[in-house]
Design a protein around this motif. Structure first.
Motif, mmCIF file in Angstrom:
data_model
loop_
_atom_site.group_PDB
_atom_site.id
_atom_site.type_symbol
_atom_site.label_atom_id
_atom_site.label_comp_id
_atom_site.label_asym_id
_atom_site.label_seq_id
_atom_site.Cartn_x
_atom_site.Cartn_y
_atom_site.Cartn_z
ATOM 1 N N TYR A 185 -4.773 6.498 -1.531
ATOM 2 C CA TYR A 185 -4.270 5.371 -1.099
ATOM 3 C C TYR A 185 -4.291 4.224 -2.274
ATOM 4 O O TYR A 185 -5.409 4.006 -2.953
ATOM 5 C CB TYR A 185 -4.882 4.536 0.223
ATOM 6 C CG TYR A 185 -4.557 5.304 1.369
ATOM 7 C CD1 TYR A 185 -4.908 6.688 1.592
ATOM 8 C CD2 TYR A 185 -3.557 4.678 2.471
ATOM 9 C CE1 TYR A 185 -4.421 7.400 2.874
ATOM 10 C CE2 TYR A 185 -3.139 5.367 3.504
ATOM 11 C CZ TYR A 185 -3.388 6.739 3.558
ATOM 12 O OH TYR A 185 -3.287 7.443 4.805
ATOM 13 N N TRP A 208 1.024 -1.113 -0.167
ATOM 14 C CA TRP A 208 -0.040 -0.189 -0.035
ATOM 15 C C TRP A 208 0.713 1.145 -0.065
ATOM 16 O O TRP A 208 1.742 1.479 0.702
ATOM 17 C CB TRP A 208 -0.878 -0.063 1.251
ATOM 18 C CG TRP A 208 -1.987 -1.007 1.198
ATOM 19 C CD1 TRP A 208 -2.153 -2.094 1.763
ATOM 20 C CD2 TRP A 208 -3.366 -0.747 0.597
ATOM 21 N NE1 TRP A 208 -3.298 -2.818 1.563
ATOM 22 C CE2 TRP A 208 -3.972 -1.796 0.663
ATOM 23 C CE3 TRP A 208 -3.872 0.279 -0.053
ATOM 24 C CZ2 TRP A 208 -5.399 -1.999 0.533
ATOM 25 C CZ3 TRP A 208 -5.183 0.273 -0.465
ATOM 26 C CH2 TRP A 208 -6.141 -1.087 -0.262
ATOM 27 N N ARG A 213 0.589 5.612 -0.590
ATOM 28 C CA ARG A 213 -0.297 6.674 -0.438
ATOM 29 C C ARG A 213 0.349 7.929 -0.980
ATOM 30 O O ARG A 213 1.561 8.265 -0.866
ATOM 31 C CB ARG A 213 -0.788 7.107 0.898
ATOM 32 C CG ARG A 213 0.282 7.642 1.957
ATOM 33 C CD ARG A 213 -0.250 7.776 3.452
ATOM 34 N NE ARG A 213 0.702 7.978 4.444
ATOM 35 C CZ ARG A 213 0.533 8.143 5.431
ATOM 36 N NH1 ARG A 213 -0.570 7.882 6.286
ATOM 37 N NH2 ARG A 213 1.303 8.821 6.468
#
Length: 124
Positions: free
Chosen positions: A94, A36, A38
């Motif tokens: 995200y 992940w 962002r």
């Protein structure tokens, strides 16, 4: 080819929680690490967390350690990012992404596949 679709973003007050999902299709993630990232306005895309799909080891950026939890569901080929104690500075788009498990998961340049992103906004 791997297709990734994120969901679960939204608007939440500081101190609240959200859970992001990343549904993968096309092939199994068994040879990948799911990450992940962002990106806040006018900032570089930054690493948040990653999980090795085979084995389940997880890794976090210092800024989210203790607040965010990454997990994966093999049966659903879906990854999750549980975000607790959210802060205004967590506001960003995200993205989930997949990188071959042999490569450095902290480096976005090594990732082969990216989702379209989901907006998370934390109001203070």
């Amino acid at each position: 080819q791997v297709q990734l679709v994120e969901s679960g973003g939204g608007l939440v007050q500081a101190g609240g929680s959200l859970r992001l999902s990343c549904a993968a299709s096309g092939r199994t993630l068994s040879r990948y690490t799911l990450g992940w990232f962002r990106q806040a306005p006018e900032k570089e895309r930054e690493f948040v967390a990653a999980i090795r799909w085979s084995g389940g080891s997880s890794y976090y950026a210092d800024s989210v350690k203790g607040r965010f939890t990454i997990s994966g569901d093999n049966a659903k080929n879906t990854g999750y990012l549980q975000m607790n104690s959210l802060k205004a500075e967590d506001t960003a788009v995200y993205y989930c992404a997949a990188v071959p498990s042999s490569k450095d998961f902290r480096e976005k340049r090594f990732y082969d596949y990216w989702g379209q992103g989901t907006q998370v906004t934390v109001s203070s």
